[in-house]
Design a protein around this motif. Structure first.
Motif, PDB file in Angstrom:
ATOM      1  N   GLY A   1      -4.249  18.509  -6.922  1.00 40.09           N
ATOM      2  CA  GLY A   1      -5.016  18.122  -5.745  1.00 40.09           C
ATOM      3  C   GLY A   1      -5.544  16.697  -5.851  1.00 40.09           C
ATOM      4  N   ILE A   2      -5.962  16.321  -7.058  1.00 36.17           N
ATOM      5  CA  ILE A   2      -6.451  14.957  -7.278  1.00 36.17           C
ATOM      6  C   ILE A   2      -5.326  13.956  -7.051  1.00 36.17           C
ATOM      7  N   ALA A   3      -4.134  14.275  -7.543  1.00 41.46           N
ATOM      8  CA  ALA A   3      -2.992  13.369  -7.367  1.00 41.46           C
ATOM      9  C   ALA A   3      -2.690  13.158  -5.890  1.00 41.46           C
ATOM     10  N   ILE A   4      -2.789  14.217  -5.106  1.00 34.22           N
ATOM     11  CA  ILE A   4      -2.524  14.098  -3.677  1.00 34.22           C
ATOM     12  C   ILE A   4      -3.614  13.273  -2.996  1.00 34.22           C
ATOM     13  N   VAL A   5      -4.865  13.521  -3.354  1.00 33.73           N
ATOM     14  CA  VAL A   5      -5.975  12.770  -2.749  1.00 33.73           C
ATOM     15  C   VAL A   5      -5.891  11.291  -3.123  1.00 33.73           C
TER      16      VAL A   5
ATOM     17  N   LEU B   1     -14.216  13.796 -13.162  1.00 33.23           N
ATOM     18  CA  LEU B   1     -15.306  14.404 -12.411  1.00 33.23           C
ATOM     19  C   LEU B   1     -14.870  15.727 -11.779  1.00 33.23           C
ATOM     20  N   VAL B   2     -13.723  15.714 -11.142  1.00 27.86           N
ATOM     21  CA  VAL B   2     -13.248  16.912 -10.450  1.00 27.86           C
ATOM     22  C   VAL B   2     -12.927  18.027 -11.436  1.00 27.86           C
ATOM     23  N   THR B   3     -12.311  17.697 -12.563  1.00 30.78           N
ATOM     24  CA  THR B   3     -11.984  18.749 -13.536  1.00 30.78           C
ATOM     25  C   THR B   3     -13.219  19.215 -14.300  1.00 30.78           C
ATOM     26  N   SER B   4     -14.170  18.336 -14.560  1.00 31.91           N
ATOM     27  CA  SER B   4     -15.385  18.729 -15.288  1.00 31.91           C
ATOM     28  C   SER B   4     -16.233  19.713 -14.491  1.00 31.91           C
ATOM     29  N   TYR B   5     -16.335  19.481 -13.192  1.00 29.69           N
ATOM     30  CA  TYR B   5     -17.146  20.351 -12.347  1.00 29.69           C
ATOM     31  C   TYR B   5     -16.319  21.442 -11.667  1.00 29.69           C
TER      32      TYR B   5
ATOM     33  N   SER C   1      -3.278   9.600  -3.861  1.00 28.78           N
ATOM     34  CA  SER C   1      -2.153   8.950  -3.184  1.00 28.78           C
ATOM     35  C   SER C   1      -2.419   8.819  -1.686  1.00 28.78           C
ATOM     36  N   PHE C   2      -3.354   9.588  -1.158  1.00 29.56           N
ATOM     37  CA  PHE C   2      -3.714   9.493   0.251  1.00 29.56           C
ATOM     38  C   PHE C   2      -4.558   8.246   0.534  1.00 29.56           C
ATOM     39  N   ALA C   3      -5.358   7.817  -0.439  1.00 29.81           N
ATOM     40  CA  ALA C   3      -6.223   6.649  -0.245  1.00 29.81           C
ATOM     41  C   ALA C   3      -5.430   5.383   0.065  1.00 29.81           C
ATOM     42  N   PRO C   4      -4.390   5.040  -0.693  1.00 27.99           N
ATOM     43  CA  PRO C   4      -3.613   3.853  -0.307  1.00 27.99           C
ATOM     44  C   PRO C   4      -2.878   4.044   1.020  1.00 27.99           C
ATOM     45  N   ALA C   5      -2.517   5.272   1.354  1.00 28.31           N
ATOM     46  CA  ALA C   5      -1.885   5.511   2.655  1.00 28.31           C
ATOM     47  C   ALA C   5      -2.863   5.170   3.778  1.00 28.31           C
ATOM     48  N   CYS C   6      -4.141   5.407   3.565  1.00 28.13           N
ATOM     49  CA  CYS C   6      -5.151   4.993   4.546  1.00 28.13           C
ATOM     50  C   CYS C   6      -5.213   3.472   4.634  1.00 28.13           C
ATOM     51  N   GLY C   7      -4.918   2.810   3.513  1.00 26.34           N
ATOM     52  CA  GLY C   7      -4.856   1.355   3.523  1.00 26.34           C
ATOM     53  C   GLY C   7      -3.762   0.841   4.441  1.00 26.34           C
ATOM     54  N   VAL C   8      -2.654   1.575   4.525  1.00 26.64           N
ATOM     55  CA  VAL C   8      -1.572   1.183   5.436  1.00 26.64           C
ATOM     56  C   VAL C   8      -2.076   1.214   6.867  1.00 26.64           C
ATOM     57  N   ILE C   9      -2.833   2.237   7.207  1.00 28.38           N
ATOM     58  CA  ILE C   9      -3.381   2.347   8.560  1.00 28.38           C
ATOM     59  C   ILE C   9      -4.348   1.199   8.834  1.00 28.38           C
ATOM     60  N   SER C  10      -5.185   0.871   7.847  1.00 23.59           N
ATOM     61  CA  SER C  10      -6.127  -0.226   8.052  1.00 23.59           C
ATOM     62  C   SER C  10      -5.407  -1.563   8.169  1.00 23.59           C
ATOM     63  N   GLU C  11      -4.282  -1.719   7.484  1.00 29.08           N
ATOM     64  CA  GLU C  11      -3.522  -2.965   7.598  1.00 29.08           C
ATOM     65  C   GLU C  11      -2.967  -3.154   9.007  1.00 29.08           C
TER      66      GLU C  11
ATOM     67  N   MET D   1       0.818  -1.197   0.000  1.00 29.71           N
ATOM     68  CA  MET D   1       0.000   0.000   0.000  1.00 29.71           C
ATOM     69  C   MET D   1       0.862   1.261   0.000  1.00 29.71           C
ATOM     70  N   LEU D   2       1.950   1.199   0.738  1.00 26.54           N
ATOM     71  CA  LEU D   2       2.829   2.362   0.785  1.00 26.54           C
ATOM     72  C   LEU D   2       3.438   2.628  -0.587  1.00 26.54           C
ATOM     73  N   GLY D   3       3.854   1.563  -1.268  1.00 24.54           N
ATOM     74  CA  GLY D   3       4.388   1.712  -2.622  1.00 24.54           C
ATOM     75  C   GLY D   3       3.331   2.214  -3.586  1.00 24.54           C
ATOM     76  N   ASN D   4       2.102   1.751  -3.407  1.00 26.17           N
ATOM     77  CA  ASN D   4       0.989   2.207  -4.235  1.00 26.17           C
ATOM     78  C   ASN D   4       0.762   3.698  -4.038  1.00 26.17           C
ATOM     79  N   ALA D   5       0.783   4.144  -2.793  1.00 25.53           N
ATOM     80  CA  ALA D   5       0.586   5.563  -2.511  1.00 25.53           C
ATOM     81  C   ALA D   5       1.704   6.395  -3.136  1.00 25.53           C
ATOM     82  N   LEU D   6       2.937   5.935  -2.987  1.00 22.74           N
ATOM     83  CA  LEU D   6       4.076   6.672  -3.536  1.00 22.74           C
ATOM     84  C   LEU D   6       4.013   6.729  -5.060  1.00 22.74           C
ATOM     85  N   CYS D   7       3.721   5.594  -5.687  1.00 20.99           N
ATOM     86  CA  CYS D   7       3.643   5.567  -7.153  1.00 20.99           C
ATOM     87  C   CYS D   7       2.484   6.419  -7.679  1.00 20.99           C
ATOM     88  N   THR D   8       1.360   6.410  -6.990  1.00 15.92           N
ATOM     89  CA  THR D   8       0.232   7.243  -7.396  1.00 15.92           C
ATOM     90  C   THR D   8       0.594   8.716  -7.314  1.00 15.92           C
ATOM     91  N   TYR D   9       1.284   9.098  -6.252  1.00 16.27           N
ATOM     92  CA  TYR D   9       1.706  10.485  -6.099  1.00 16.27           C
ATOM     93  C   TYR D   9       2.701  10.882  -7.196  1.00 16.27           C
TER      94      TYR D   9
END
Length: 142
Positions: A98-102, A87-91, A104-114, A1-9
């Motif tokens: 900001g989307i990239a940061i958000v 969705l975010v850019t259309s509206y 990458s934050f989701a998999p970081a939450c996965g680390v906490i849940s793990e 999950m940490l690698g996923n968050a880093l790669c997404t960012y």
């Protein structure tokens, strides 16, 4: 999950600052990891029964059922993360950065849940997966 968050960012930053074609360069990070894996992780020994005969592998029907459920959940999660930037850019809710940061934050939450997974599994047992799927479904509707 940490690698996923880093790669997404990293992919998001490449997307924003260089262009969308460059965001695919994040996959190049997997090549050194694959080389290290093949060099240092040993091949598992084939399992054998107590009498020395090879162990026959089989699939439990419950495992098959829950695997299908998890595939469906993963497809929904992947689809939502792919469409959130549109969705975010259309509206005009936010920027691509900001989307990239958000995202990458989701998999970081996965680390906490793990971290808490073992305790939850011990406390909830077989109800953990259905309860998790229920709350994931409710959170999509909110």
């Amino acid at each position: 999950m940490l690698g996923n968050a880093l790669c997404t960012y990293v992919a998001g930053q490449l997307l924003v600052h260089v262009g969308w074609h460059s965001s695919f360069w994040v996959y190049a990070l997997s090549f050194p990891l694959a080389i290290l894996y093949f060099l240092y992780v040993p091949e598992p020994a084939p399992s054998k029964e107590a009498d020395g005969t090879p162990h026959k592998e089989s699939i439990n029907s419950k495992v098959f059922f829950w695997t299908l459920i998890l595939i469906i959940c993963q497809m929904a999660y992947t689809g939502s993360t792919l469409r959130i930037s549109e969705l975010v850019t259309s509206y005009h809710i936010g920027s691509l950065n900001g989307i990239a940061i958000v995202l990458s934050f989701a998999p970081a939450c996965g680390v906490i849940s793990e971290i808490f997974f073992g305790r939850l599994l011990h406390g909830m047992g077989t109800f953990l997966l259905p309860v998790t799927i229920f709350f994931a479904r409710v959170s999509v509707n909110c």
